[in-house]
Design a protein around this motif. Structure first.
Motif, short mmCIF file in Angstrom:
data_model
loop_
_atom_site.label_atom_id
_atom_site.label_comp_id
_atom_site.label_asym_id
_atom_site.label_seq_id
_atom_site.Cartn_x
_atom_site.Cartn_y
_atom_site.Cartn_z
N LEU A 196 14.41 -29.48 47.33
CA LEU A 196 13.51 -30.02 47.07
C LEU A 196 11.36 -30.42 47.43
O LEU A 196 10.77 -30.63 47.78
CB LEU A 196 13.96 -31.84 46.46
CG LEU A 196 14.52 -31.44 45.33
CD1 LEU A 196 15.92 -33.18 45.21
CD2 LEU A 196 14.84 -30.95 44.51
N TYR B 85 15.80 -28.69 39.52
CA TYR B 85 17.56 -29.28 39.46
C TYR B 85 18.19 -28.39 40.50
O TYR B 85 19.64 -28.13 40.80
CB TYR B 85 17.77 -28.89 37.70
CG TYR B 85 19.94 -29.17 38.03
CD1 TYR B 85 19.91 -30.64 38.53
CD2 TYR B 85 20.08 -28.69 37.42
CE1 TYR B 85 21.20 -30.61 37.98
CE2 TYR B 85 22.30 -28.77 37.29
CZ TYR B 85 21.90 -29.82 37.57
OH TYR B 85 23.57 -29.88 37.04
N LYS C 111 26.84 -38.63 43.19
CA LYS C 111 25.02 -39.10 42.63
C LYS C 111 25.51 -37.86 42.24
O LYS C 111 23.78 -37.53 41.59
CB LYS C 111 24.84 -38.98 44.02
CG LYS C 111 24.44 -40.44 44.96
CD LYS C 111 23.96 -40.19 45.61
CE LYS C 111 23.17 -41.88 46.23
NZ LYS C 111 23.25 -42.14 47.60
N GLU C 112 25.95 -36.57 42.21
CA GLU C 112 25.88 -35.52 41.76
C GLU C 112 26.51 -35.08 40.14
O GLU C 112 25.15 -34.42 39.81
CB GLU C 112 27.41 -33.95 41.77
CG GLU C 112 26.85 -33.32 43.75
CD GLU C 112 27.19 -32.50 43.91
OE1 GLU C 112 28.59 -32.54 44.09
OE2 GLU C 112 27.36 -31.26 44.26
N THR C 113 27.37 -36.07 39.57
CA THR C 113 27.85 -36.58 38.06
C THR C 113 26.37 -36.73 37.85
O THR C 113 26.61 -36.81 36.90
CB THR C 113 28.99 -37.58 38.51
OG1 THR C 113 29.88 -36.39 39.13
CG2 THR C 113 29.24 -37.57 36.73
N LEU C 114 25.57 -38.06 38.37
CA LEU C 114 24.63 -38.72 37.87
C LEU C 114 23.90 -37.49 37.85
O LEU C 114 22.78 -37.59 36.60
CB LEU C 114 24.57 -40.00 38.24
CG LEU C 114 23.30 -40.50 38.29
CD1 LEU C 114 23.58 -41.40 36.92
CD2 LEU C 114 22.55 -41.89 39.28
N LEU C 115 22.98 -36.76 38.60
CA LEU C 115 22.03 -36.21 38.56
C LEU C 115 22.46 -34.68 37.48
O LEU C 115 21.73 -34.55 36.62
CB LEU C 115 21.84 -35.70 39.63
CG LEU C 115 21.07 -34.35 40.28
CD1 LEU C 115 19.26 -34.85 39.94
CD2 LEU C 115 21.06 -33.49 41.47
N TYR C 116 23.41 -35.17 37.13
CA TYR C 116 23.34 -33.45 36.06
C TYR C 116 23.93 -33.81 35.49
O TYR C 116 23.70 -33.26 34.12
CB TYR C 116 25.39 -33.19 36.65
CG TYR C 116 25.81 -32.67 35.71
CD1 TYR C 116 26.14 -30.68 35.20
CD2 TYR C 116 26.85 -32.39 34.60
CE1 TYR C 116 26.16 -29.96 34.90
CE2 TYR C 116 27.23 -31.72 33.55
CZ TYR C 116 26.69 -30.01 33.46
OH TYR C 116 27.09 -29.19 32.60
N GLU C 117 24.50 -35.72 35.04
CA GLU C 117 24.06 -36.50 33.14
C GLU C 117 22.69 -36.30 33.38
O GLU C 117 21.89 -35.70 31.77
CB GLU C 117 23.97 -37.26 33.66
CG GLU C 117 24.42 -38.20 32.34
CD GLU C 117 25.47 -37.73 30.58
OE1 GLU C 117 25.24 -38.18 29.56
OE2 GLU C 117 26.65 -37.15 31.12
N ILE C 118 21.45 -37.12 33.90
CA ILE C 118 20.07 -36.85 33.84
C ILE C 118 19.92 -35.70 33.83
O ILE C 118 19.33 -35.57 32.47
CB ILE C 118 19.84 -37.43 35.02
CG1 ILE C 118 20.14 -38.87 35.59
CG2 ILE C 118 18.43 -37.62 34.98
CD1 ILE C 118 19.83 -39.67 36.28
N HIS C 119 19.84 -34.12 34.18
CA HIS C 119 19.38 -33.97 34.02
C HIS C 119 19.30 -33.05 32.82
O HIS C 119 18.91 -32.18 31.78
CB HIS C 119 19.93 -32.23 35.34
CG HIS C 119 19.66 -31.07 34.59
ND1 HIS C 119 18.49 -30.25 34.43
CD2 HIS C 119 20.31 -29.91 34.47
CE1 HIS C 119 18.43 -28.88 34.61
NE2 HIS C 119 19.65 -28.56 33.55
N HIS D 233 11.42 -28.55 35.04
CA HIS D 233 12.27 -29.62 35.95
C HIS D 233 14.01 -28.50 36.45
O HIS D 233 14.11 -28.77 36.93
CB HIS D 233 12.97 -30.49 34.22
CG HIS D 233 13.84 -31.10 34.22
ND1 HIS D 233 14.50 -32.45 35.41
CD2 HIS D 233 15.23 -31.28 34.02
CE1 HIS D 233 15.46 -33.23 34.75
NE2 HIS D 233 16.20 -32.24 34.11
#
Length: 214
Positions: free
Chosen positions: A209, A204, A148-156, A200
């Motif tokens: 949050l 991040y 999830k961290e990797t996905l969040l990093y990519e989305i960011h 944003h």
């Protein structure tokens, strides 16, 4: 026979052949795979090759005592989590305290009753299985969190880059206009996009949050 028991290995270490045979026979009737060793060094070598699920360990043995065997087991990262139940004729409180201080999980006095031995074996095997299940769930949670961290990093970074592109396009569009009102609208839109980008970035970088300093 329970398949789970068939795959459960119990190591018995005792320099008295009669005790080895008796414990082996009794544990095998319960469906366990039983490995017997009359010397501590032999047991340690076998455990290093193929770690058992539980060890029944005598204390008074030639060459290497059960205390020393347990100490070496607990010093080995690959073997230290194996439950060790001491079975000994020593009944002094000091011996029992030493057994637990070295990492033993239980202590059974000789002469033993098999019902007692079996109950304690079952208890500690169950606790060990529960411990392994918890460790596996923890590992899975860590892996899921990492993904999830990797996905969040990519989305960011995708969102950040897209907002930067939009901001640049608005700036270029404003430069190509002559109408002051149109230019003002473009710059106002660009400022809003930049504000979105700042928010944003704040989201991040925020560790919580539920409470964000805007």
């Amino acid at each position: 026979m329970d398949k789970a028991l068939e795959s459960t290995t119990i190591m018995v270490v005792d320099d008295t052949p009669a005790n080895l045979k008796l414990l082996q026979k009794m544990l095998q009737t319960k469906g366990y795979l039983v490995l017997t060793f009359p010397r501590g060094a032999m047991a340690l070598a076998a455990a290093a090759r193929n770690p058992p699920d539980l060890i029944l360990l005598d204390i008074n043995m030639p060459e290497m005592s059960g205390f020393e065997v347990c100490k070496r087991l607990k010093a080995d990262d690959a073997l230290k989590e194996i439950p060790v139940i001491f079975i000994s004729a020593l009944t002094e409180t000091g011996d029992k305290v030493k057994a637990f201080s070295l990492g033993g999980v239980d202590y059974v006095a000789k002469p033993f009753q098999f019902e007692e031995v079996n109950a304690r074996v079952e208890t500690h095997l169950r606790l060990r299985r529960q411990q392994l299940e918890i460790e596996e769930k923890h590992r899975q949670l860590q892996q899921a969190f990492k993904e999830k961290e990797t996905l969040l990093y990519e989305i960011h970074h995708r969102v950040k880059n897209n907002l930067a592109v939009v901001s640049s396009l608005l700036r270029l569009q404003a430069k190509s206009m002559d109408d002051e009102r149109a230019i003002a609208c473009m710059m106002d839109s660009r400022n809003r996009v930049q504000s979105m980008s700042t928010i944003h970035e704040t989201l991040y970088q925020s560790a919580n949050l539920s409470s964000i300093d805007m």
